[in-house]
Design an enzyme around this catalytic site. Sequence first.
Site, PDB file in Angstrom:
ATOM      1  NE  ARG A 127      -3.592  -1.786   0.060  1.00 10.57           N
ATOM      2  CZ  ARG A 127      -4.584  -2.741  -0.736  1.00 10.57           C
ATOM      3  NH1 ARG A 127      -3.426  -3.132  -1.315  1.00 10.57           N
ATOM      4  NH2 ARG A 127      -5.611  -3.001  -0.727  1.00 10.57           N
ATOM      5  CD  GLU A 132      -3.067   3.991  -5.299  1.00  4.68           C
ATOM      6  OE1 GLU A 132      -4.691   3.737  -5.176  1.00  4.68           O
ATOM      7  OE2 GLU A 132      -2.378   2.983  -4.942  1.00  4.68           O
ATOM      8  CG  HIS A 191      -3.601  -0.300  -6.733  1.00  2.00           C
ATOM      9  ND1 HIS A 191      -4.002   0.404  -4.958  1.00  2.00           N
ATOM     10  CD2 HIS A 191      -3.365  -1.297  -6.354  1.00  2.00           C
ATOM     11  CE1 HIS A 191      -3.722  -0.480  -4.988  1.00  2.00           C
ATOM     12  NE2 HIS A 191      -3.823  -1.420  -5.336  1.00  2.00           N
TER      13      HIS A 191
END
Length: 334
Positions: free
Chosen positions: A252, A281, A300
């Site tokens: 993360r 993000e 991601h």
Amino acid sequence: MTRPLRILLSPQARQALAPAIAGVLGDRVFELVTAEQAADPAQAGVDIAFVSRDVTGLSTKHVLTEELLAFYAVLRRSEALQWVHIHSAGADRPIYPELRARGVSVCTSSGANAEVVAQTALAGLLALARRFPQLMAAQQARTWAPLVGEAQAPRDLAGQTAVLVGWGPIGQGLGAFLRLLGLKLVVVRQNLPRAATEAGVEMVSFPALPTVLPRADWLILACPLTPQTRGLVNQEALAALPPGACLINVARGEVVVEPALIEALRAGHLGGAYLDVFEHEPLGRDSPLWTLPNVIVTPHSAGHSDGNHRRVCDLFLANLARWQAGQPLQHSIP
């Protein structure tokens, strides 16, 4: 008359899973409802929810689509909600602690994309090790720039040391790849075995991380986001790495203090980074990470694969069978 069991899911998941759900529930009366159908406050809430990949769509923890917000609204108003199954291995979106505080079980799809993430992390490591960013920049410039000479030649991977933070399904899969390539492996994990080594792999606890960083040619993050791991890789941790070490983050973004990372990359202390996750993000267009020459950025997507949906659905159906039988659910967040 007992009302039907109501299961919230996407239109696509409803179409794909209706026969399988009927097979699991047998004679039990149930309804499969979408967020649009359950939006009317006059309608009963739901008992179970399946958050498949198409529900979250292009949203992130920080930017939510209207479709996802509508799904969340149904979860929040469903007083009888018992458990939610999510497509991801992590449950750090803000709504999940909120639901757990209400007594709702939240189950992840841990392991469903572990092999894919491990493969992607390995690809990032190999790309950095073989200096693909440099070679691709030369390609774009139409420059013939072979990596010859002592200063240019990539180092052999065999004999290098990887410090791998996290020993879940992703970490274990990636660890097997790295050992096949001849790397020495130091694993940082929450629960240590009795022995300091396990299957030839050195194991240390999180408090011991600073002691192993000076040995790391590669610092690889494959851990969940917890209070212990948030900000784990800060300025001090990055400074403890030897010059030229590289960072791989498929965990993360909040595990890394991003300004400190950018500073270490700009200064040349870090040899490079493969980053699939970020503090915020989507990554802002003005972030230096987009253009630093020794950085590979992906959105991601390390775990995306065409087989994930089936694996996640299988986990949901297996948990539904356990729920129907009154058995403990798998991968439930404590």
